[in-house]
Design an enzyme around this catalytic site. Structure first.
Site, PDB file in Angstrom:
ATOM      1  N   GLN A  69       0.818  -1.219   0.000  1.00 53.58           N
ATOM      2  CA  GLN A  69       0.000   0.000   0.000  1.00 53.58           C
ATOM      3  C   GLN A  69       0.847   1.263   0.000  1.00 53.58           C
ATOM      4  OE1 GLN A  69      -3.540   0.591   0.239  1.00 53.58           O
ATOM      5  NE2 GLN A  69      -3.629  -1.470  -0.571  1.00 53.58           N
ATOM      6  N   ASP A  70       1.824   1.314  -0.906  1.00 52.42           N
ATOM      7  CA  ASP A  70       2.631   2.526  -1.110  1.00 52.42           C
ATOM      8  C   ASP A  70       3.614   2.839   0.009  1.00 52.42           C
ATOM      9  OD1 ASP A  70       1.788   3.088  -3.565  1.00 52.42           O
ATOM     10  OD2 ASP A  70       0.306   4.576  -2.990  1.00 52.42           O
ATOM     11  N   ALA A  71       3.729   1.950   0.996  1.00 58.07           N
ATOM     12  CA  ALA A  71       4.716   2.211   2.050  1.00 58.07           C
ATOM     13  C   ALA A  71       6.109   2.028   1.465  1.00 58.07           C
ATOM     14  CB  ALA A  71       4.505   1.274   3.219  1.00 58.07           C
ATOM     15  N   SER A 116       3.012  -0.331  -6.820  1.00 57.92           N
ATOM     16  CA  SER A 116       2.596   1.069  -6.976  1.00 57.92           C
ATOM     17  C   SER A 116       2.676   1.519  -8.428  1.00 57.92           C
ATOM     18  CB  SER A 116       3.500   1.967  -6.133  1.00 57.92           C
ATOM     19  OG  SER A 116       3.556   1.505  -4.805  1.00 57.92           O
TER      20      SER A 116
END
Lengths: 600, 372
Positions: free
Chosen positions: A217-219, A397
């Site tokens: 999740q884009d971390a 991403s």
């Protein structure tokens, strides 16, 4: 006949607008008329406007004749050799400035290869379609416009060295990054805006691979070793003000260490860093509640003065303190005079912000993310050459957002680092991906930028080749240290007795209407009651008249102001907000009678 | 235990299909009863809140904009969130009224036949069949020039047009030529303004077809021929002998209520809501929508979910006051001397008492003086 206006004033008529305008333009280009003059023909109004007013927005364009730009290679060569200047080109009529009116009559080509005989002008560069920030996105022609917009937006939030005189400034709540760098992959806009003088990010080695799900999740996953070496380290400065105000009657505030018998005196501990003048020492480590400048004020109401008091009892404590959830080190103290001539103290507090879990970072392509894990250097994956990435970015991403420019930048960064050169990534005129690949191959690397990597924890070879390269990253101004907040008990509002709102006031987190509905939906009605107990009160209520009664704690007696001493009174539990509602109803002239009956 | 008719029917079907004997049938019944009992709602379940959440959450996924289906053989009908709001707000007229007309099989034999029926449904005004409608100021009359081609297309005869006009303007003097009609109003109406007004009236004069049906579109639907229309007039359409009364639908819920009654309107609300959600690929249990439809229609009229509908009918003063315009409700309650019994959710949250839902519904009662 066509009406002719000069700066909005009617000056005459002309038979042939086309040749008239052509003649004016010709004269302007020859230097017989000022270059600041613009002329426009309005077909609908059948009138010609000649404008020489000040304050018009104008922009330069290359003049085109018969489908050929007047700016030739010779001009460019001469420009390079400094034989001619920009002003010479304008004087020669090669380049001219158009205002909004004349632009309406122009037919402007964006690119030289689009030119047709109908064109009147050519843009100096096709990148003109984007603004300064959007032009700072490298390889912008390879990504969706929305991603460029996001990238431009985040450029504005990036921490950097926005000015060199930070030590003597007192800007509110600004952060300075410790080791800002010039990007390896840059666009023309970086030179135009002189970003070299105030860079806004750092070049990091990025590997695009998953890392045990810590970058879902884009971390992003950050190398702890890099952070310890100072990567993206920043300092936040916050100034606090304190002024000795004057009051009517010749009284003033006094900046000093307050006396112990003063109203509102804090603990001795809170004043521990104050020097004799009542102002804190520089380099003192302060936390929430600590006093920066000690100050006492005269009593708020003059009436209380009449009560002939001895000493300073009536004075109030009005020191400047550090707010809840704030901390830092006192950087500097400034003592000055305000506009009204009062003594005025400014204390600047600095706080070092080392990247931590949850801090926000972004590349220049609208790819933002928060830190999901900080990994010790020895546990990070490494390449055969021993290169350890600073940041591990999730491959998930990429596909949905289609930010191809992000990938090409990694490639470009790698080439730039290997050749020791800056890579030009200006939109529409950047070096092609093909060339980058060729250069990478010549440098002895795989042309697609991928490398074989090894897991730092097990030492095993990772089964897929990992795309790795260098990229420019921003640290964005949103940091957890400014946002983290929780509360179990705490301050309540005076009026409603409900918890305060907001982090600064140590407020509660609201359980709103929809959250309430969830508990109702589950039938958890007693839990719901408990959650809303924050303003619970127990009030004496008269059974006879149904109004709130009085309870005398000293005599342990109850009475009803309506029904008298011996009225039957019971104690009822309700929310304080409801008690307020009852009061408000009474003020409206409505009699809210409570009908009390035993529960069982 | 009595099972609902639909389950009884299914059981009967199963009995015939599997040829069960009496003992087997008894066993099957037991299982069915047990399952039925299991699926019943527990007392104290907050059905209203759950229904609201079950419709509200997927509602966030509905498309706000109505898509225009360019080139498709469909009429543009309001869909998605706007339509959902329209239904629950109980607007007296949908923004795009539409009908789906089924035909009796004996009439729907060929495409040409269906098209002919469809054309007969279409509302035709004088403007549709005339080339020009002009005001002749010199002779103070209105001249209409009919279009023979259009008249042939819509199957309208000159005779009928004349009849309609003379019915409408009984006092006017009407003269006719070949596809030309001249109307001269009576003396007192000989005024330019009035003449122009008359012209506008004439343009919209209903000549043939059913009023309100603005567009027709015959479509093959499975084995049936159906006619989709823009505009709705259920009452008149149902009068036609070719129309299959049982299957013909409209999306005008208030019209259904007027023509077929409140139960039909309730069903229409359920079906329309389900349709909207299904079109967007969202599945919501019918029972939630049934509950909403029941609440909207339970007093024999259609009430919207909102300030002027259901919410104003709440029993509790406090609940009404907490919704919208509190002062109005509080003052009127004070004048009437209303008593709030604190029977529902909102009131109890306000006074910080357990809400009478789920665990808050049960009370402990002790019988006194019965000790042994």
């Amino acid at each position: 006949m066509v009406n002719v206006f000069l700066n909005g004033r009617y000056i005459g008529e002309h038979k042939d607008p086309a040749s008239f305008i052509e003649k004016i333009k010709e004269m302007r280009r020859n230097g017989n008329l000022p270059t600041e003059l613009n002329v426009a023909y309005y077909k609908e109004e059948d009138s010609i406007y000649i404008l020489t007013d000040k304050g018009r927005a104008r922009r330069p364009l290359i003049v085109v004749k018969d489908g050929k730009p007047l700016l030739t290679k010779e001009h460019i060569e001469k420009l390079k050799k400094n034989e001619i200047s920009w002003d010479d080109l304008v004087k020669q009529g090669v380049i001219e400035y158009l205002d909004a009116e004349e632009e309406e009559n122009a037919y402007i080509a964006l690119d030289e290869k689009d030119l047709t005989p109908e064109h009147t002008h050519l843009e100096i560069s096709p990148t003109i379609i984007m603004g300064p920030q959007a032009n700072m996105v490298p390889y912008a022609q390879h990504s969706l416009s929305y991603r460029i917009t996001l990238g431009a937006k985040m450029t504005k939030q990036a921490l950097g060295l926005y000015t060199a005189n930070v030590p003597i400034r007192a800007d509110t709540d600004v952060s300075i990054i410790h080791y800002p760098q010039i990007p390896i992959v840059k666009t023309q806009m970086y030179d135009l805006l002189k970003v070299e003088d105030h860079p806004i990010g750092q070049n990091v080695v990025v590997a695009i691979m998953p890392f045990d799900g810590y970058n879902i999740q884009d971390a992003i996953v950050i190398n702890k070793g890099s952070i310890e070496r100072g990567l993206f380290r920043a300092t936040t400065y916050r100034p606090y003000k304190c002024e000795e105000l004057r009051y009517p009657g010749g009284q003033t505030d006094i900046i000093k260490i307050p006396d112990k018998d003063i109203k509102g005196y804090r603990t001795e501990h809170a004043y521990r860093y104050l020097e004799e003048d009542g102002i804190i020492v520089p380099e003192a480590e302060v936390g929430p509640g600590d006093v920066l400048v000690g100050k006492v004020s005269p009593p708020r109401f003059l009436a209380s003065l009449e009560e002939f008091r001895v000493g300073t009892e009536a004075q109030r404590e009005t020191s400047t303190t550090l707010q809840h959830a704030e901390q830092g080190i006192v950087e500097s103290v400034l003592i000055s005079e305000s506009e009204e001539g009062n003594k005025f103290v400014k204390v600047k507090v600095r706080d070092e912000r080392i990247p931590e879990l949850g801090d926000k970072f972004a590349s220049r392509h609208g790819q933002k993310g928060v830190v999901g894990l900080i990994v010790p250097e020895e546990d990070m994956p490494f390449t055969a050459d021993g290169i350890i990435p600073d940041i591990i970015f999730s491959p998930h991403s990429i596909p949905t957002r289609m930010t191809v420019s992000h990938l090409i930048e990694v490639l470009g960064g790698k080439v730039g680092a290997l050749y020791g050169k800056y890579v030009d990534a200006t939109a529409f005129q950047s070096m092609s991906e093909f060339e980058l690949r060729k250069m990478l191959k010549e440098a002895g690397f795989r042309e697609d930028g991928s490398e074989i990597m090894y897991d730092g924890r097990t030492g095993e070879e990772i089964k897929a080749r990992i795309f790795i390269g260098s990229q420019y990253y921003y640290r964005l101004k949103h940091m957890v240290a400014n946002k983290i907040h929780a509360r179990s008990r705490g301050p309540v509002q005076l009026l409603t007795r409900q918890p305060t709102e907001g982090r600064a006031k140590e407020g509660g987190l609201r359980l709103g209407e929809m959250e309430k509905d969830c508990l109702v939906g589950h039938g958890a009605s007693l839990l719901l009651k408990e959650r809303f107990d924050s303003d619970k009160t127990v009030l004496p209520v008269c059974k006879k008249c149904g109004l709130v009664a009085i309870y005398n704690k000293y005599k342990n007696k109850t009475m009803c102001p309506v029904c008298g001493e011996n009225a039957p009174v019971t104690f009822v539990e309700m929310s304080y907000a409801f008690k307020l509602l009852l009061d408000e109803l009474k003020s409206m002239g409505i009699y809210p009678k409570l009908k009390i009956k035993p529960k069982y | 235990m009595t099972l609902p008719p639909s389950i009884e029917e299914q059981l009967k079907e199963l009995k015939e299909m599997l040829k069960l004997n009496k003992a087997q049938m008894e066993k099957l019944r037991k299982i069915a009863e047990k399952q039925y009992e299991k699926s019943l709602i527990e007392p104290g379940e907050a059905v209203g809140v759950v229904a609201a959440q079950s419709i509200g959450e997927p509602g966030t996924q509905l498309t706000l904009r109505t898509k225009l289906l360019a080139g498709a053989t469909e009429m543009t009908v309001t869909q998605g969130l706007p339509r959902l709001i329209e239904i629950f707000d109980a607007r007296s007229e949908p923004s795009t009224p539409a009908m789906t007309i089924f035909l009796k099989p004996s009439y729907a034999t060929s495409e040409a036949k269906v098209e002919e029926i469809a054309l007969r449904l279409l509302e035709i005004s004088l403007e549709d069949i005339s080339k020009e409608i002009n005001v002749d100021l010199l002779r103070m009359r209105i001249e209409i020039e009919l279009d023979p081609a259009k008249m042939k297309k819509f199957k309208v005869k000159e005779k009928d047009v004349l009849k309609r006009i003379s019915e409408y303007f009984k006092s006017a003097k009407i003269t006719t030529g070949a596809y030309k009609i001249n109307i001269k109003p009576k003396e007192e109406d000989m005024d330019i303004k009035k003449l122009y007004r008359l012209r506008v009236k004439l343009k919209g004069l209903h000549i043939a077809g059913i009023k309100g049906i603005k567009q027709v579109l015959p479509i093959k639907f499975g084995n049936d021929w159906i006619i989709k229309t823009a505009g709705s007039n259920l009452k008149e359409v149902l009068k036609l002998p070719e129309v299959d009364i049982e299957r013909t639908k409209t999306n005008d819920i208030f019209e259904i209520w007027r023509v077929l009654g409140i139960e039909a309107a309730r069903n229409a609300i359920i079906e329309e809501t389900l349709d909207v959600l299904k079109n967007q690929g969202i599945e919501v249990d019918v029972r939630h929508i049934m509950l909403v439809a029941d609440i909207m229609t339970n007093d024999g009229t259609i009430k919207g979910i909102g300030r002027y509908g259901v919410s104003s009918a709440k029993a509790s003063v406090l609940a009404r006051a907490s919704f919208e315009v509190p002062l109005k409700h509080l003052f009127s309650a004070a004048v009437k001397g209303e008593v709030d019994e604190l029977r529902s959710v909102v009131e109890n949250v306000m006074v910080n008492q357990p809400v009478p839902v789920g665990t808050g519904m049960v009370d402990l009662r002790v019988k006194k003086g019965d000790k042994k």
